[in-house]
Design a protein around this motif. Structure first.
Motif, PDB file in Angstrom:
ATOM      1  N   ARG A 101       1.332  16.851 -36.785  1.00 45.75           N
ATOM      2  CA  ARG A 101       2.648  16.940 -37.167  1.00 45.75           C
ATOM      3  C   ARG A 101       3.533  16.049 -36.245  1.00 45.75           C
ATOM      4  NH1 ARG A 101       5.252  18.962 -40.251  1.00 45.75           N
ATOM      5  NH2 ARG A 101       6.679  19.508 -39.435  1.00 45.75           N
ATOM      6  N   TRP A 102       4.956  14.995 -35.512  1.00 35.45           N
ATOM      7  CA  TRP A 102       5.145  14.654 -35.133  1.00 35.45           C
ATOM      8  C   TRP A 102       6.905  15.267 -34.434  1.00 35.45           C
ATOM      9  CZ3 TRP A 102       9.583  11.529 -35.438  1.00 35.45           C
ATOM     10  CH2 TRP A 102      10.357  11.650 -36.511  1.00 35.45           C
ATOM     11  N   HIS A 103       6.972  14.772 -33.020  1.00 30.85           N
ATOM     12  CA  HIS A 103       8.291  14.901 -32.628  1.00 30.85           C
ATOM     13  C   HIS A 103       8.457  14.913 -31.806  1.00 30.85           C
ATOM     14  CE1 HIS A 103      11.042  17.924 -32.230  1.00 30.85           C
ATOM     15  NE2 HIS A 103      11.723  18.042 -31.052  1.00 30.85           N
ATOM     16  N   SER A 104      10.188  13.898 -31.746  1.00 28.12           N
ATOM     17  CA  SER A 104      11.056  13.394 -30.667  1.00 28.12           C
ATOM     18  C   SER A 104      11.936  13.468 -30.508  1.00 28.12           C
ATOM     19  CB  SER A 104      10.641  11.882 -31.934  1.00 28.12           C
ATOM     20  OG  SER A 104      11.796  10.758 -30.423  1.00 28.12           O
ATOM     21  N   SER A 105      11.957  13.189 -29.167  1.00 30.79           N
ATOM     22  CA  SER A 105      13.490  13.847 -28.248  1.00 30.79           C
ATOM     23  C   SER A 105      13.190  13.787 -26.979  1.00 30.79           C
ATOM     24  CB  SER A 105      13.873  15.402 -28.653  1.00 30.79           C
ATOM     25  OG  SER A 105      12.730  16.478 -27.871  1.00 30.79           O
ATOM     26  N   GLY A 106      13.959  13.677 -26.249  1.00 32.38           N
ATOM     27  CA  GLY A 106      14.245  13.372 -24.932  1.00 32.38           C
ATOM     28  C   GLY A 106      13.184  12.317 -24.280  1.00 32.38           C
ATOM     29  N   GLY A 107      13.295  10.753 -25.177  1.00 30.91           N
ATOM     30  CA  GLY A 107      13.177   9.863 -24.365  1.00 30.91           C
ATOM     31  C   GLY A 107      10.761   9.896 -24.949  1.00 30.91           C
ATOM     32  N   LEU A 108      10.629  11.026 -25.179  1.00 36.59           N
ATOM     33  CA  LEU A 108       9.181  11.323 -25.945  1.00 36.59           C
ATOM     34  C   LEU A 108       8.661  11.057 -26.691  1.00 36.59           C
ATOM     35  CD1 LEU A 108       8.792  13.892 -23.434  1.00 36.59           C
ATOM     36  CD2 LEU A 108       7.526  11.205 -23.197  1.00 36.59           C
ATOM     37  N   ASP A 136      11.257  19.684 -27.945  1.00 34.94           N
ATOM     38  CA  ASP A 136      11.180  20.927 -27.781  1.00 34.94           C
ATOM     39  C   ASP A 136      10.092  21.349 -28.880  1.00 34.94           C
ATOM     40  OD1 ASP A 136      10.984  23.390 -29.837  1.00 34.94           O
ATOM     41  OD2 ASP A 136      12.457  23.374 -30.568  1.00 34.94           O
ATOM     42  N   SER A 137       8.797  21.274 -28.607  1.00 37.04           N
ATOM     43  CA  SER A 137       7.642  20.907 -29.753  1.00 37.04           C
ATOM     44  C   SER A 137       6.993  22.436 -30.385  1.00 37.04           C
ATOM     45  CB  SER A 137       6.579  20.339 -28.315  1.00 37.04           C
ATOM     46  OG  SER A 137       6.600  21.207 -27.654  1.00 37.04           O
ATOM     47  N   ASP A 163       6.252   2.119 -34.013  1.00 40.77           N
ATOM     48  CA  ASP A 163       4.842   1.668 -33.735  1.00 40.77           C
ATOM     49  C   ASP A 163       4.287   2.713 -32.403  1.00 40.77           C
ATOM     50  OD1 ASP A 163       7.320   0.982 -31.883  1.00 40.77           O
ATOM     51  OD2 ASP A 163       6.185  -1.185 -31.666  1.00 40.77           O
ATOM     52  N   ARG A 164       5.061   2.304 -31.525  1.00 40.24           N
ATOM     53  CA  ARG A 164       4.794   3.891 -30.970  1.00 40.24           C
ATOM     54  C   ARG A 164       3.917   5.259 -31.861  1.00 40.24           C
ATOM     55  NH1 ARG A 164       2.965   3.107 -24.980  1.00 40.24           N
ATOM     56  NH2 ARG A 164       5.694   2.152 -24.918  1.00 40.24           N
ATOM     57  N   LEU A 165       4.833   5.571 -32.318  1.00 42.69           N
ATOM     58  CA  LEU A 165       4.284   6.922 -32.881  1.00 42.69           C
ATOM     59  C   LEU A 165       3.317   6.912 -33.574  1.00 42.69           C
ATOM     60  CD1 LEU A 165       4.988   9.425 -33.811  1.00 42.69           C
ATOM     61  CD2 LEU A 165       6.021   8.672 -35.304  1.00 42.69           C
ATOM     62  N   LEU A 166       2.782   5.615 -34.004  1.00 40.83           N
ATOM     63  CA  LEU A 166       1.511   4.908 -34.985  1.00 40.83           C
ATOM     64  C   LEU A 166       0.639   5.752 -33.253  1.00 40.83           C
ATOM     65  CD1 LEU A 166      -0.161   3.931 -37.365  1.00 40.83           C
ATOM     66  CD2 LEU A 166       0.669   1.815 -36.962  1.00 40.83           C
ATOM     67  N   PHE A 167       1.007   4.400 -32.957  1.00 43.02           N
ATOM     68  CA  PHE A 167      -0.516   4.834 -31.533  1.00 43.02           C
ATOM     69  C   PHE A 167      -0.900   5.453 -31.377  1.00 43.02           C
ATOM     70  CE2 PHE A 167      -0.943   4.949 -26.940  1.00 43.02           C
ATOM     71  CZ  PHE A 167      -2.381   3.990 -27.318  1.00 43.02           C
ATOM     72  N   SER A 168       0.213   6.926 -30.686  1.00 42.07           N
ATOM     73  CA  SER A 168       0.234   8.143 -30.639  1.00 42.07           C
ATOM     74  C   SER A 168      -0.664   9.025 -31.845  1.00 42.07           C
ATOM     75  CB  SER A 168       1.678   8.960 -29.803  1.00 42.07           C
ATOM     76  OG  SER A 168       1.168  10.336 -29.676  1.00 42.07           O
TER      77      SER A 168
END
Length: 238
Positions: A215-222, A11-12, A155-160
């Motif tokens: 902004r960032w969001h995380s769910s569903g493996g993403l 849900d982005s 770490d992956r969130l920083l990259f994104s």
């Protein structure tokens, strides 16, 4: 802001302001087709790359249609950045199980960035050292210790986040922005981040741009990150 798609995903909706049209898909429609000019761009691409490219363009066309633009080829510049119609800013992204586009009128925003990544650790510590400044690596460790309840690979969130910042930076400058040229601070509870430029930034609305927020969001493996640069990033003074 809108989204389309089927299957498990995110849900982005918190990612963008209301002026942005955001279209996302979680599968590759078998009947999707490209314009001949777009086909020429991926004539030698492997099937996986063709699917990613085609579905991302399909998202972009739907998003542009909602802004009132007719279907047309979306080509790319020498560095691979999408070329949008006059008066439009936008961004594309794709990763395993996710394709998306975000667009807006240039009168509302001067740049957009959108990135999607799997919510998984970076491959190794060498990769983290490549993309993160020493202070950022300390910051990631602090986030992990302070928020063990959040199922986020920082770490992956920083990259994104850095990817989405670059996607907004490049159309404004025409220049590369290295991982070491922006320092990102992530907010866990506000699902936001701030990227401070360590090199001179562009001038937007008569003001030098020293940072970009997102902004960032995380769910569903993403994990998804976004940036949106307003026409006037700082309120004018009178």
């Amino acid at each position: 802001m809108t989204g389309t798609g089927t299957g498990t995903g995110t849900d982005s909706s918190p990612l963008f302001p209301a002026s942005v049209v955001h279209v996302e898909m979680f599968h590759d429609p078998p009947d999707a087709v490209l314009f001949p000019e777009e086909e020429a761009l991926i004539a030698r691409a492997v099937p996986k790359r063709r699917r990613e490219f085609t579905t991302a363009r399909l998202c972009a066309r739907e998003a542009l249609a909602r802004l009132g633009y007719p279907a047309a080829p979306i080509l790319r510049d020498p560095r691979g950045a999408p070329l949008w119609p006059e008066g439009v800013v936008g961004s594309l992204t794709h990763c395993a199980g996710y394709r998306a586009a975000a667009v807006a009128h240039r009168t509302d925003l001067v740049a957009l960035g959108l990135d999607a990544e799997p919510n998984a650790p970076l491959p190794d510590r060498d990769t983290l050292a490549l993309i993160a400044l020493p202070g950022e690596r300390d910051h990631l460790a602090e986030l992990a210790a302070a928020h063990p309840d959040l199922e986020v690979h920082w770490d992956r969130l920083l990259f994104s986040a850095k990817e989405s910042v670059y996607k907004a930076w490049y159309p404004l400058t025409g220049r590369w922005l290295g991982f070491e040229e922006a320092e990102v601070t992530l907010s866990a509870r506000e699902n936001s981040f701030r990227a401070k430029f360590l090199v001179p930034g562009p001038t937007v609305g008569g003001t030098p741009l020293t940072h970009i927020t997102g902004r960032w969001h995380s769910s569903g493996g993403l994990v998804l990150t976004s940036t949106a640069v307003p026409t006037f990033p700082h309120p004018p003074t009178h």
